[in-house]
Design an enzyme around this catalytic site. Structure first.
Site, PDB file in Angstrom:
ATOM      1  N   HIS A  97      28.256  -3.184  43.656  1.00 10.68           N
ATOM      2  CA  HIS A  97      28.337  -3.698  45.023  1.00 10.68           C
ATOM      3  C   HIS A  97      26.954  -3.881  45.646  1.00 10.68           C
ATOM      4  O   HIS A  97      26.846  -4.381  46.770  1.00 10.68           O
ATOM      5  CB  HIS A  97      29.239  -2.816  45.891  1.00 10.68           C
ATOM      6  CG  HIS A  97      28.621  -1.553  46.392  1.00 10.68           C
ATOM      7  ND1 HIS A  97      28.794  -0.340  45.771  1.00 10.68           N
ATOM      8  CD2 HIS A  97      27.838  -1.306  47.471  1.00 10.68           C
ATOM      9  CE1 HIS A  97      28.153   0.596  46.441  1.00 10.68           C
ATOM     10  NE2 HIS A  97      27.556   0.035  47.480  1.00 10.68           N
ATOM     11  N   ASP A 142      32.151   0.069  39.570  1.00  8.90           N
ATOM     12  CA  ASP A 142      30.979  -0.113  40.429  1.00  8.90           C
ATOM     13  C   ASP A 142      29.694   0.238  39.679  1.00  8.90           C
ATOM     14  O   ASP A 142      29.031   1.233  39.960  1.00  8.90           O
ATOM     15  CB  ASP A 142      31.141   0.744  41.683  1.00  8.90           C
ATOM     16  CG  ASP A 142      30.212   0.305  42.811  1.00  8.90           C
ATOM     17  OD1 ASP A 142      29.618  -0.785  42.694  1.00  8.90           O
ATOM     18  OD2 ASP A 142      30.093   1.054  43.799  1.00  8.90           O
ATOM     19  N   SER A 235      23.552   3.871  48.292  1.00  4.92           N
ATOM     20  CA  SER A 235      24.284   3.211  47.214  1.00  4.92           C
ATOM     21  C   SER A 235      23.379   2.833  46.049  1.00  4.92           C
ATOM     22  O   SER A 235      22.247   2.395  46.227  1.00  4.92           O
ATOM     23  CB  SER A 235      24.969   1.948  47.736  1.00  4.92           C
ATOM     24  OG  SER A 235      26.115   2.247  48.472  1.00  4.92           O
TER      25      SER A 235
END
Length: 282
Positions: A97, A142, A235
């Site tokens: 992502h 992910d 992230s």
């Protein structure tokens, strides 16, 4: 007695979760670039209507500069948005992502306002998401590999991190790091990466926190009492256990670092054959 307390806490969490759904709470991804103007020690107000966000470091402290030579800073024209992990001289591992059209990668950086002598900047030569070279799924798988446009040279502040030789044990002591927010729900982005020590949590804790989530290829990590977590802006960064990357920061519930609400990480060991195959040129 400890088991009874944990089970009681899980029951409370289940009831709280059910109530939050009844009250209209929403689970979804929250994603945006972090503008350069928000860096520093100033606190930025944000309006957050989502309960799930990309992750940052909370409850930790500044990482020692010499302790993160593998940590990669991902940014574009809008500013910093993710971290990554250097695996060798030409490959970086991050979250799917975190995919953007105009990614730049900075290695050997600590304070984002300081230029370092051995700092190196690269752009992607190619980006590969698991099972597809084109379509990066954001949450079910992910994970993304970025091949750099040219090799990087190892230095005092640039050095790869080892891939896992085995999956992590439940209860393992680990460290997560990144330039993400250090406060929540208001966000405060530090100039330097922060580190926090957390644990790999057992599956019942993860199941209680996120009962509708598939637990395939993921890890839950944090502390049961809250207060330590990754959060908005972390992230793509590494979850490190025994000197190896075992997880990639993926997502979690907002506000971060709450009681019995751990962060969710991509389980790197489950993708080890894919990673090694790509790096080997297969």
């Amino acid at each position: 007695m400890v088991l009874i307390r944990v089970l009681a806490s899980l029951l409370i969490l289940q009831l709280s979760y059910s109530k939050s759904l009844d009250d209209g709470a929403k689970e979804s991804a929250y994603d945006d670039e972090i503008q350069q103007s928000s860096w520093g020690n100033s606190t930025v107000n944000t309006t957050l209507t989502e309960t799930v966000v990309i992750q940052l470091i909370m409850g930790g402290s500044e990482c020692y500069k010499s302790k993160h030579p593998f940590l990669v800073y991902l940014y574009n024209s809008a500013g910093f948005f993710c971290s990554g992990t250097l695996l060798n001289h030409e490959w970086v591992l991050t979250a799917a992502h975190c995919n953007r059209d105009d990614i730049q990668l900075k290695l050997g950086v600590h304070n984002v306002h300081v230029h370092y002598e051995d700092e190196q900047i690269r752009v992607p030569k190619e980006k590969l998401c698991c099972l597809s070279t084109k379509n990066c799924t954001q949450w079910s798988q992910d994970i993304m590999l970025i091949r750099l446009n040219s090799s990087v040279n190892n230095s005092k502040h640039i050095e790869p991190l080892s891939l896992p030789s085995r999956p992590p044990s439940m209860g393992s002591d680990c460290t997560v790091m990144g330039w993400g927010t250090i406060t929540s729900p208001k966000v405060t982005y530090p100039k330097v990466p922060h580190c926090v020590d957390i644990k790999i949590l057992h599956n019942p804790v993860c199941q209680a926190a996120y009962p509708t989530m598939s637990r395939k290829n993921i890890l839950c990590a944090g502390v049961l009492e809250g207060g330590k977590d990754s959060c908005k802006g972390d992230s793509g960064g590494p979850l490190i256990c025994d000197g190896q990357i075992q997880g990639i920061v993926s997502w979690g519930r907002f506000p971060c670092a709450q009681l019995l609400e751990p962060g969710v990480y991509t389980k790197v060991f489950d993708y080890i054959d894919w990673i090694r195959g790509i790096i080997a040129g297969n």
